[in-house]
Write an enzyme that holds these catalytic residues in place. Structure first.
Site, PDB file in Angstrom:
ATOM      1  N   GLY A 151       0.828  -1.126  -0.158  1.00 17.79           N
ATOM      2  CA  GLY A 151       0.014   0.096  -0.093  1.00 17.79           C
ATOM      3  C   GLY A 151       0.838   1.201  -0.060  1.00 17.79           C
ATOM      4  O   GLY A 151       1.974   1.304  -0.412  1.00 17.79           O
ATOM      5  N   LEU A 187      -3.858  -5.451  -4.823  1.00 21.34           N
ATOM      6  CA  LEU A 187      -2.923  -4.515  -4.920  1.00 21.34           C
ATOM      7  C   LEU A 187      -1.733  -5.303  -4.156  1.00 21.34           C
ATOM      8  O   LEU A 187      -1.739  -5.433  -2.875  1.00 21.34           O
ATOM      9  CB  LEU A 187      -3.206  -3.378  -3.967  1.00 21.34           C
ATOM     10  CG  LEU A 187      -2.371  -2.266  -3.811  1.00 21.34           C
ATOM     11  CD1 LEU A 187      -2.371  -1.270  -5.399  1.00 21.34           C
ATOM     12  CD2 LEU A 187      -2.742  -0.940  -3.028  1.00 21.34           C
ATOM     13  N   ASP A 188      -0.616  -4.963  -4.616  1.00 24.24           N
ATOM     14  CA  ASP A 188       1.046  -5.295  -4.215  1.00 24.24           C
ATOM     15  C   ASP A 188       0.689  -6.770  -3.892  1.00 24.24           C
ATOM     16  O   ASP A 188       1.742  -7.057  -2.981  1.00 24.24           O
ATOM     17  CB  ASP A 188       1.397  -4.398  -3.038  1.00 24.24           C
ATOM     18  CG  ASP A 188       1.403  -3.085  -3.274  1.00 24.24           C
ATOM     19  OD1 ASP A 188       1.664  -2.665  -4.695  1.00 24.24           O
ATOM     20  OD2 ASP A 188       1.227  -1.932  -2.703  1.00 24.24           O
ATOM     21  N   ALA A 189       0.156  -7.512  -4.290  1.00 28.07           N
ATOM     22  CA  ALA A 189       0.193  -8.967  -4.093  1.00 28.07           C
ATOM     23  C   ALA A 189       0.229  -9.898  -5.290  1.00 28.07           C
ATOM     24  O   ALA A 189       0.196 -11.123  -5.241  1.00 28.07           O
ATOM     25  CB  ALA A 189      -1.508  -9.630  -3.519  1.00 28.07           C
TER      26      ALA A 189
END
Lengths: 283, 283, 283, 283
Positions: free
Chosen positions: A200, A226-228
């Site tokens: 994040g 997100l960001d995964a």
């Protein structure tokens, strides 16, 4: 002719033998072979670089035969790649310039074997760098209201130039499924933390607050969460109580640009395979 | 006489001058001075090693004067430490032996300047290692029902031997506030991940599932919130798709023992100060 | 007014107290103090950042008093620096562009607080990059015959622009004593090995031949003995049997540019002191 | 039955296909295959882990067939290994105990899958550790005069116990050709520097004097030329001007034990191949 073949399928006995036999039969020479079995899911991965030096070699008939003799039989997902033409890479940026400078310097030096048809940005700030390197720059502002429209404009550019993959070089917007679905495992992001820590916004601030002694950067394929997405490359550097958030950011910049460049090169060299939200990275 | 003074207080002009002046006046020689100001909170930290070689030097009158002339004036929290006697360290373990072996080997070699009056474990497995190194071993099983009672037994041992600090060398139990409150910033834990990523149980399994390319270990002071105390030391090592969870665990063992040993040494040398759930680590 | 004072002298009792007292007396505030004693030679080093916010503060009278009250008494070698004007840095390059691109990108971003009056090169190849960034480029070819003359031309440029320090950004010529003597501990070189391993020419080839598992880069001040000057910064990266010399060179480029940039920043921030052919690097 | 096959020969087209075909024909399953071609010398290296689960499988007839059908045809140097019995490892030590403690702890934990029939030392100091771990300890003093005799005694022990490989765990004597010739690429040494920097005696002193910012440790196979054998594993750690030689030594100890243990494990798992004084290290 130099080729790179990527294969994955359920693990079965005899695959390596069958594939190398087929290459051999087509008078090819295996230059490099790397293979991996995911023991949890019993999936087999292979990357083979081969040379086909005989004049009569036809990539089309090779592909047809491969599909019929191997892929159908072993139920393979596979692809074959040639060095030419170079893949087309689109760059998305916002206001930070370090990753952009770094990638364009590598591109100019010939280190990065891609074409860069254009740079897209939601801000105008980095246009001078695009000009400095002679790359077309498209300013497509993004607001809550204009987001859908902006993405349509982005997609049109991506299609028009037959872009192969996208690099988010500190692009400070969330990319929506509309674009992700068109480029599955083909959008590379750099996140300025050692994921999954500090996903994040404002990861350096969070790292500073937590008092960590090491910070990192993570390059990954973009997925809807997100960001995964699947991690391609990570690296870290030490910090201490003497470093301010500003110092974290400065140290992080060097990490970010190196980690992103490594990930882009791995992708360009077809050394990445994605499965189960993880990557196999061939050497 | 060698001493180490630790100080923290609100940042004010002239502190370094005042403290070094006081040491000088007492015919002491500053051997090493390290200082830090936390800009966010305006807190000043200092660590000073000094030698007092004059025969008439009295630590008691030095302390009295320091309190009166400096600490009261600048509103300091401070402490003074001498190398002798060695601090008393209690070891808590469960079933994993690598950190225990490593710490006891360093202790036996004279590298770790502490006394180890005893080892506590909730399992009997590591008793032979305690015997091998000639350290008393107390088997205090812990179940949900017996936890309170077990911690009373632990506290009694800790008090009886006037333990200065506790090292949880892969102790697989959560330490309750009853013990933490008696040893604030004096319980050192090793967590087998790069915190704050993968706090809690089974971090290597979580790291494997996430497909990270780097794993870590974190040594921190224990606070009531699990795996969230001030970080003393962290280190990492690379992993790849070729590594199984078993490989992660094996690679992690080497990280854990090195990171824990470094943290213990920093604590013993009075090189750690804690503030705002973060550490200042002097060099 | 922000100042940085650098001091070295024989170690004596009371120096820190005397210096902080003098700053205090001049109504300055010590923002950061770092100190080191070389135990072998008994030499004391100190770096102090101070703020002088009173209007009547005069740097000239401060200097005069410092010399008289402190430097003469303790036999100090010392200097005082202000942030403005920025130091003037000359860049020497040859054919490799990665360090040049990296330094100019940092300069353009404002990360590197220097002026760059010009770039000198013995080859014409990198002129387009100088133009791209708008920096004057002087092509001064060097042959065995022309070397003395070329260095005169270099010296003239260095003097004319009142250059403070020189960065050899993969400049492939040996700098002669004529220039070194004019810039003692003010010429920063990047050597593409982990010195002292593989000093001299073609270090990646030598590293490949030796079969090392780690390669490095070293930034150091230039002295008359080749690749033997005081080391400022080093870093390393892993390699394996799968890497060719070409791979070593590519991986090395990323090391070189990061290590050189770090060294330049340390120098600009006055965080380096040189003694006995070694550096003290303040944090 | 699990087997590991190691092969090297001149690079030729079709080897992988031929070898996997032969394994397949013998109803074996390739579990892991790793391969490498040294482009300079055109030598092909391969490591294959295979399972043979059929009851009629005979290792003897497999070997005979392999030699006839493959090795003779491709002019291969090859070997086949089974997990049982465990390799027999001899430990040579002198006075430093950290590597010995570390290896014996791993051995006791079952992490190191070897037998350790005995420890040889030229000093008596570490006998208590051998006793602590229940390993026979042979004190064989070495002087200039007694060296030949001492090595005869060592050789006799090595032969009597049918030792497979030797680990010099900070053994402070030069091993003579008489022993090396009997154990080619089977003697593993740990050198306390980042080779080739600081070969020979007192590397930490030399590193300190040179003012390096990183120190290392190197594990290598012993050859006649001192500290110049094929490198198996290296690692490094950062140091600074604040570290004394004593600090270098303490930090180095942790490197040495980890690097040596990694090299020993790689050797035991048959993941090392030696060629041209370099190693191929399979993953």
């Amino acid at each position: 002719m130099k080729t790179t073949i990527l294969i994955h399928c359920n693990d079965q006995s005899g695959i390596i033998n069958a594939v190398t036999g087929y290459i051999h039969k087509n008078r090819g020479n295996v230059v490099y072979l790397d293979q991996h079995v995911d023991k949890e899911t019993d999936v087999f991965f292979m990357r083979i670089e081969s040379d086909f030096e005989n004049e009569e070699f036809s990539i089309e008939s090779f592909k047809k035969g491969f599909q019929k003799e191997l892929a159908d039989r072993y139920n393979m997902v596979w692809s074959i790649h040639q060095a030419v033409p170079k893949p087309k890479m689109a760059l998305f940026v916002s206001k930070y310039n370090h990753c952009l400078y770094d990638l364009l310097s590598r591109f100019n030096s010939g280190e990065l074997e891609v074409d860069i048809p254009f740079i897209i940005s939601n801000h105008i700030d980095l246009q001078p760098i695009a000009q400095q390197f002679g790359i077309p720059f498209h300013h497509i502002p993004v607001t809550k209201q204009s987001k859908a429209e902006a993405e349509d404009a982005q997609l049109e550019l991506l299609r028009e130039h037959q872009i192969d993959f996208i690099v988010l070089a500190r692009y400070m917007q969330i990319v929506s499924p509309k674009i992700i679905d068109n480029f599955p495992n083909k959008i590379i992001n750099i996140h300025h933390s050692f994921l999954p820590a500090f996903a994040g916004a404002k990861p350096y601030h969070a790292a500073y607050k937590r008092g960590v002694k090491i910070i990192g950067a993570t390059s990954h394929y973009v997925t809807e969460e997100l960001d995964a997405g699947p991690i391609i490359e990570q690296d870290v550097t030490t910090v201490s109580h003497t470093h301010s958030i500003k110092d974290f950011i400065a140290k992080g910049r060097d990490l970010e640009k190196i980690v992103l460049a490594r990930a882009v090169k791995l992708h360009v060299q077809r050394k990445t395979m994605v499965y189960n939200n993880k990557t196999v990275i061939f050497s």
